[in-house]
Design an enzyme around this catalytic site. Structure first.
Site, PDB file in Angstrom:
ATOM      1  N   SER A  52      -5.357   3.843  15.861  1.00 17.02           N
ATOM      2  CA  SER A  52      -4.899   3.225  17.112  1.00 17.02           C
ATOM      3  C   SER A  52      -5.272   4.126  18.272  1.00 17.02           C
ATOM      4  CB  SER A  52      -3.377   3.022  17.086  1.00 17.02           C
ATOM      5  OG  SER A  52      -2.886   2.651  18.363  1.00 17.02           O
ATOM      6  N   ASN A  71      -6.450  -1.321   6.662  1.00 12.05           N
ATOM      7  CA  ASN A  71      -5.934  -1.976   7.856  1.00 12.05           C
ATOM      8  C   ASN A  71      -4.422  -2.200   7.827  1.00 12.05           C
ATOM      9  OD1 ASN A  71      -6.104  -3.834  10.302  1.00 12.05           O
ATOM     10  ND2 ASN A  71      -5.406  -5.280   8.731  1.00 12.05           N
ATOM     11  N   VAL A 119       0.808  -1.216   0.000  1.00 13.07           N
ATOM     12  CA  VAL A 119       0.000   0.000   0.000  1.00 13.07           C
ATOM     13  C   VAL A 119       0.844   1.270   0.000  1.00 13.07           C
ATOM     14  CG1 VAL A 119      -1.960  -1.116   1.120  1.00 13.07           C
ATOM     15  CG2 VAL A 119      -0.246   0.078   2.531  1.00 13.07           C
ATOM     16  N   TYR A 128       5.182   5.213  14.951  1.00 12.12           N
ATOM     17  CA  TYR A 128       3.856   4.587  14.928  1.00 12.12           C
ATOM     18  C   TYR A 128       2.799   5.556  15.445  1.00 12.12           C
ATOM     19  CZ  TYR A 128       0.191   1.109  15.670  1.00 12.12           C
ATOM     20  OH  TYR A 128      -1.003   0.415  15.633  1.00 12.12           O
ATOM     21  N   ALA A 129       3.068   6.193  16.594  1.00 12.83           N
ATOM     22  CA  ALA A 129       2.104   7.133  17.160  1.00 12.83           C
ATOM     23  C   ALA A 129       1.857   8.300  16.213  1.00 12.83           C
ATOM     24  CB  ALA A 129       2.590   7.634  18.516  1.00 12.83           C
ATOM     25  N   ALA A 130       2.914   8.810  15.605  1.00  9.54           N
ATOM     26  CA  ALA A 130       2.767   9.924  14.666  1.00  9.54           C
ATOM     27  C   ALA A 130       1.939   9.508  13.453  1.00  9.54           C
ATOM     28  CB  ALA A 130       4.138  10.421  14.224  1.00  9.54           C
ATOM     29  N   SER A 131       2.189   8.308  12.943  1.00 11.17           N
ATOM     30  CA  SER A 131       1.458   7.853  11.761  1.00 11.17           C
ATOM     31  C   SER A 131      -0.020   7.696  12.056  1.00 11.17           C
ATOM     32  CB  SER A 131       2.049   6.538  11.246  1.00 11.17           C
ATOM     33  OG  SER A 131       1.760   5.461  12.120  1.00 11.17           O
ATOM     34  N   LYS A 132      -0.353   7.156  13.226  1.00 12.28           N
ATOM     35  CA  LYS A 132      -1.758   6.917  13.552  1.00 12.28           C
ATOM     36  C   LYS A 132      -2.483   8.212  13.901  1.00 12.28           C
ATOM     37  CE  LYS A 132      -1.759   2.478  12.852  1.00 12.28           C
ATOM     38  NZ  LYS A 132      -2.522   1.889  11.728  1.00 12.28           N
TER      39      LYS A 132
END
Length: 253
Positions: free
Chosen positions: A145, A95, A69, A159-163
């Protein structure tokens, strides 16, 4: 009408990314159980085919499309595969996701970019590719998330920034597409569920959840499946631009 009928997806075409492992496998089974036709997208072709064979055995129409993706071309190819088979996309579930648990001071540009490319950009590229095929009444569910809402208990800057970015993207796409195209866009925000992504850290996460969530435990797949089906189906026709947190009370503390 029985209110439960609004959760059905009979004859609806669902594109599901990240379908070869973890929560994505459970999502595919749940979507199939309420009558959806499925296009399963992920990088691992053999796993996709194994899942597709399982679902076809229960009577579900399934097409697989190996792809990444983070590549706009792969996203366009997946949408084209759905168009060639069914002529439309009724539901898109973004997802696909990856995570990195390293201190921010040791994060490399390459690993940070990979997380953003898959989790945030991949959500956008797949949405952009599918929306021209979506009729009025269609819906997009972006899997974000709980860590988009609260500080991670472990170092997960990328991860936190992306979500968190997925939540902003969700609101913008809902604003652009709900009134103009009739396509609803919402985010599903899981807490910590048993999956391949959390398996390696389960010894540390278990004690953390005992103190940092109201329910004090991991979530189980069926507890998230029902939330996904709500957002993906006619059960949520008056819901758009929202994030649904399913986290055992973690964000409320």
């Amino acid at each position: 009408m029985n209110p439960l009928d609004r959760f059905r997806l009979d004859g609806r075409v669902v594109v599901l990314t990240g379908a070869s492992s973890g929560l994505g496998v459970g999502f595919a089974r749940a979507l199939a159980s309420v009558g959806a036709d499925l296009l399963l997208v992920a990088r691992r072709a053999e796993r996709l085919e194994a899942l597709a064979d399982e679902l076809r055995g229960s009577g579900t129409e399934v097409l697989t499309h190996p792809g990444d993706v983070s590549s706009p071309d792969d996203c366009r190819a997946a949408a084209a595969a759905a168009q060639a088979r069914w002529g439309r996309v009724d539901v898109l579930v973004n997802n696909a996701g990856v995570g990195r648990a390293v201190p921010a001071s040791r994060e490399t540009p390459e690993s940070f970019d990979q997380v953003i490319d898959v989790n945030l950009k991949g959500t956008f590229w797949m949405s952009q590719a599918c929306v021209p095929l979506m009729p009025r009444g269609a819906t997009i569910v972006n899997v974000a998330s709980v860590l988009a809402h609260v500080a991670p208990r472990f170092p997960q800057a990328s991860y936190a920034a992306s979500k968190a970015g997925v939540l902003g993207l969700t609101r913008d796409l809902a604003q652009e597409w709900t009134s103009r195209k009739g396509v609803r866009v919402n985010a599903l925000c899981p807490g910590f569920f048993h999956s391949e992504m959390t398996e390696s850290g389960s010894q540390d996460l278990g004690p953390m959840l005992e103190t940092d969530s109201m329910m004090g435990r991991f979530g189980e797949q069926p507890e998230l499946d029902s939330a996904l089906l709500f957002l993906a189906s006619d059960a949520s026709t008056y819901v758009t631009g929202q994030s649904l947190i399913v986290d055992g009370g973690m964000a409320a503390l």
